[in-house]
Design an enzyme around this catalytic site. Structure first.
Site, PDB file in Angstrom:
ATOM      1  N   GLU A 153      46.976  57.091  37.895  1.00  0.00           N
ATOM      2  CA  GLU A 153      45.806  56.819  37.055  1.00  0.00           C
ATOM      3  C   GLU A 153      45.943  55.463  36.390  1.00  0.00           C
ATOM      4  OE1 GLU A 153      43.409  58.371  33.089  1.00  0.00           O
ATOM      5  OE2 GLU A 153      44.709  59.785  34.149  1.00  0.00           O
ATOM      6  N   ASP A 200      58.954  71.281  35.874  1.00  0.00           N
ATOM      7  CA  ASP A 200      58.077  72.171  36.637  1.00  0.00           C
ATOM      8  C   ASP A 200      56.633  71.741  36.399  1.00  0.00           C
ATOM      9  OD1 ASP A 200      56.528  74.267  37.654  1.00  0.00           O
ATOM     10  OD2 ASP A 200      58.065  75.763  37.195  1.00  0.00           O
ATOM     11  N   HIS A 258      38.931  51.169  31.788  1.00  0.00           N
ATOM     12  CA  HIS A 258      39.006  51.763  33.125  1.00  0.00           C
ATOM     13  C   HIS A 258      38.361  50.870  34.179  1.00  0.00           C
ATOM     14  CE1 HIS A 258      40.927  55.712  32.752  1.00  0.00           C
ATOM     15  NE2 HIS A 258      40.580  55.611  31.483  1.00  0.00           N
TER      16      HIS A 258
END
EC number: 1.1.1.34
Length: 413
Positions: free
Chosen positions: A106, A312, A408
């Protein structure tokens, strides 16, 4: 040559056409797991008519991983890893400046966390506080009726030391049974056991220990039946209220006071706007959504650190639980905190054994077991919490300044 009279090409052909199953390949190459990995990948390429060059390019040793961390291995997936920091942490276990490894695809995430680290460090650092540390497992026992379930629950609550001696100590040196919270539904008894697990995240440890406890309970109460090792009140890898309220793994808080001048200079906004955005977005908006994530993006930072350090990844779900608080102090500065009730992490076992993931833990000085046991995992929890606070601060500031879309556009396309 492979096992029997087959050469490598013949084995690949037989795997491709299904005569040899993926899990059987090791038997045909004398247990050579690296070779078995290559054969499986080439067979898959042949069967699908594709090339898996990048999946087949890696430095880790399949012989160390297959049977411990992975089955039917064909290669690896590579995720870019960046680093944010330094972040100054004034914790009980993490003291000093730390760099944060973040594995993500990202764009803008690492840059945003890095900006938050810079602002917090300039403000004097983050104060972290570990509130609780336990791993839970909640087996399900079927009882004749609710009163019998209550009797069994009472006996378990009064005999924790006995269960530690007769069951837990038989299967683990590091696990310690420290408590139980019973839940009774009809004639079903759910025993939410709480364990100390040292530097391990501890799921394997508490699962094995809980099974031993079930054997003792069935011997003590022949009329009850242990039905499931997990009754889903643990709660593992699912959004849930129990972990949000009672905690699981590490319950940790990170907080800081950021002077107004730093908010205005570095973050291009004001304490008032950040507090307003946090209230109406993270608190009111999340309440309307029925979310357990009263925050902007815990999961972004937790996920990137989990992938980098061999945690995990399914437990990112619980790591996304939590509350962000932002308010203006009487002096006009910004107080900001994050509370994480269920951060399930470890520095030994599982994916932390993979060399690249272990190196990521080494960046933070928390690889392997600590002395005394548990200290590395606690330090790691404080570092994660500090990084999450940095991410929250930066994103809330970007939203308040109306810079989110611009960031972004620049970095996330």
């Amino acid at each position: 040559m492979g096992g029997g009279n087959l050469n490598i090409e013949e084995i690949i052909e037989k795997v491709a056409n299904g005569e040899i199953k993926f899990y059987q390949v090791e038997k045909y190459v004398n247990g050579d797991k690296r070779l078995a990995t290559e054969i499986r990948r080439k067979a898959l390429e042949k069967r699908l008519g594709i090339k898996l060059h990048h999946i087949g390019y890696y430095s880790i040793d399949p012989n160390e991983l297959i049977g411990r961390n992975i089955e039917n291995m064909i290669g690896v997936v590579q995720i870019p890893m960046g680093v944010a920091g330094p972040l100054k942490i004034n914790g009980e276990y993490a003291k000093g400046e730390f760099y944060i490894p973040l594995a993500t695809t990202e764009g803008a995430l690492v840059a945003s966390v890095n900006r938050g680290c810079s602002a917090l460090t300039e403000a004097g650092g983050v104060v972290t506080t570990l509130i609780d540390d336990k791993m839970t497992r909640a087996p399900l026992i079927r009882c004749p009726n609710a009163r019998r379930a209550r009797e069994v629950a009472k006996w378990v609550e009064e005999n924790l030391d006995y269960l530690q001696e007769k069951a837990v100590s038989k299967v683990t040196r590091h696990g310690k049974l420290r408590g139980v919270k019973p839940f009774i539904v009809g004639n079903n008894l759910y025993l939410r056991f709480e364990f100390e697990t040292g530097d391990a995240m501890g799921m394997n440890m508490v699962t094995i220990a809980s099974e031993e406890i079930m054997k003792v309970i069935e011997e003590e109460f022949p009329d009850v039946r242990y039905l499931a090792l997990s009754g889903n009140l643990c709660v593992d890898k699912k959004p849930n209220a129990v972990n949000f309220i009672l905690g699981r793994g590490k319950t940790v808080i990170a907080e800081a006071v950021v002077p107004r001048k730093i908010v205005e200079k570095k973050l291009k906004t004001t304490p008032e706007l950040i507090a307003e955005v946090n209230y109406f977005k993270n608190l009111v908006g999340s309440a309307q959504a029925g979310s357990y994530g009263f925050n902007a993006h815990f999961a972004n930072i937790v996920g990137a650190i989990f992938l980098a350090t061999g945690q995990d990844e399914a437990q990112i779900t619980e790591g996304a639980h939590g509350i962000t608080i932002a308010e203006v102090t009487p002096d006009g500065d910004l107080y900001i905190s994050i509370t994480m009730p269920s951060l399930e992490i470890g520095t030994v076992g599982g994916g932390t054994r993979v060399p690249s993931q272990r190196e990521a833990l080494e960046i933070m000085g928390v690889a392997g077991g600590g002395d005394p046991p548990g200290i590395n995992a606690k330090k790691f929890a404080e570092i994660v919490a500090g990084a999450v606070l940095a991410g929250e601060l930066s994103l809330l500031a970007a939203i308040a300044a109306k810079h989110l879309a611009r960031a972004h556009k620049m970095l996330g396309r």
